[in-house]
Design an enzyme around this catalytic site. Sequence first.
Site, PDB file in Angstrom:
ATOM      1  N   GLU A   1     -11.374  -4.065  -2.305  1.00  0.00           N
ATOM      2  CA  GLU A   1     -10.450  -3.070  -2.847  1.00  0.00           C
ATOM      3  C   GLU A   1     -10.385  -3.203  -4.366  1.00  0.00           C
ATOM      4  O   GLU A   1      -9.746  -4.106  -4.890  1.00  0.00           O
ATOM      5  CB  GLU A   1      -9.068  -3.247  -2.221  1.00  0.00           C
ATOM      6  CG  GLU A   1      -9.069  -3.210  -0.708  1.00  0.00           C
ATOM      7  CD  GLU A   1      -7.900  -3.959  -0.115  1.00  0.00           C
ATOM      8  OE1 GLU A   1      -6.744  -3.562  -0.376  1.00  0.00           O
ATOM      9  OE2 GLU A   1      -8.126  -4.959   0.595  1.00  0.00           O
TER      10      GLU A   1
ATOM     11  N   HIS B   1      -9.541   1.580   0.988  1.00  0.00           N
ATOM     12  CA  HIS B   1      -9.401   0.423   1.871  1.00  0.00           C
ATOM     13  C   HIS B   1     -10.433   0.463   2.997  1.00  0.00           C
ATOM     14  O   HIS B   1     -10.108   0.164   4.152  1.00  0.00           O
ATOM     15  CB  HIS B   1      -7.978   0.379   2.440  1.00  0.00           C
ATOM     16  CG  HIS B   1      -7.490  -0.989   2.789  1.00  0.00           C
ATOM     17  ND1 HIS B   1      -8.086  -1.764   3.758  1.00  0.00           N
ATOM     18  CD2 HIS B   1      -6.455  -1.723   2.301  1.00  0.00           C
ATOM     19  CE1 HIS B   1      -7.436  -2.902   3.868  1.00  0.00           C
ATOM     20  NE2 HIS B   1      -6.435  -2.914   2.989  1.00  0.00           N
TER      21      HIS B   1
ATOM     22  N   HIS C   1       0.803  -1.235   0.000  1.00  0.00           N
ATOM     23  CA  HIS C   1       0.000   0.000   0.000  1.00  0.00           C
ATOM     24  C   HIS C   1       0.833   1.280   0.000  1.00  0.00           C
ATOM     25  O   HIS C   1       0.527   2.240   0.707  1.00  0.00           O
ATOM     26  CB  HIS C   1      -0.959  -0.004   1.185  1.00  0.00           C
ATOM     27  CG  HIS C   1      -1.993  -1.080   1.130  1.00  0.00           C
ATOM     28  ND1 HIS C   1      -2.551  -1.529  -0.051  1.00  0.00           N
ATOM     29  CD2 HIS C   1      -2.576  -1.812   2.126  1.00  0.00           C
ATOM     30  CE1 HIS C   1      -3.442  -2.478   0.220  1.00  0.00           C
ATOM     31  NE2 HIS C   1      -3.468  -2.672   1.520  1.00  0.00           N
TER      32      HIS C   1
END
Length: 346
Positions: free
Chosen positions: A311, A177, A103
């Site tokens: 996601e 997220h 991420h």
Amino acid sequence: MSKVAFGKTPDGKTVDLYVLQNGRITVKISTYGAIITSIEVPDRDGKLDDVVLGFDDLTGYLGKHPYFGATVGRVANRVAKGKFTLNGHEYTLATNNGPNTLHGGLKGFDKVVWKAEELESGDGPSVRLSYTSPDGEEGYPGNLSVSILFTVTADDKLKIEYTAETDKATPVNLSNHSYFNLGGKNSDTIRDHEITLNADRYTPVDDTLIPTGEIAPVADTPYDLRKPTVIGARIDRLQNEPRGFDHNFVLNNPDGKLTLAAHVYDPKSGRVLEVSTTEPGVQFYTGNFLDGTDKGKGGVAYKQHQAICLETQHFPDSINHPSFPNTVLEPGKKYSQTTVYTFSTR
């Protein structure tokens, strides 16, 4: 739409919270991390409740947490061993998830303050958040200008439109997220939720959750979620991943148009969430690593399987898999993707 003060970062930057409403649903978005902090929607009896995990104040988001509600980037999901090669140059990233980058790295887009602009579009109240990631940030090449438009529509949708441009070739893969529990803030599990994914295939992973490169059919496997499936019962069928799902599903969306990706239903509350996207994949995650150490809204200790993430994104580690959809953004081109969350009841 309204704006309220949400606090300040340790280095003194002001953080605001934008509240977008249509009379039935309310969405709150922080300029820190472009984080969705709250989504309040009615159940079948009209009772409002917050259906996403998170914190009551900015302090929680400033600490270590599993990306509650965050905009993740420059590259969402994992990059194997924190390395990739682009145009003959090898780039090295920070590894923050075992041997891999996750991420965006140590300070991804979820840990910066975004610039905000209030808008009143034809669809409903909107806020545009913008951030320029400088060349070399977290090891990525190019100055990347990112813009995200959040809109709450009259027909109970939260629409998120992402765009980005760069002055040097760079991988880009943006996502949100949010952790959803349609039962509301007092519901401690999503095992009784039903899910349907519009995906005939998925990408198997190794023991560090990096795709092997195979794109495998879901037919005759526990990953076949093409019909309404009780999440907990299906988790119990997983043999190699006893914790739960943390897999990229290849959506039946070959032309990149806005298409239904997922349908989630909570039989207790009657709430329904539909996720549509222009992206080729969706990472379905069942909150496997929630272990009670994160104290969220109202002091609740979030436990394993208390929420799910959907996601929408390109595939994990796409930059290292030429057979996966391309994540490289070139100068003069524009990255764009749209994801829509639709809320209803039955």
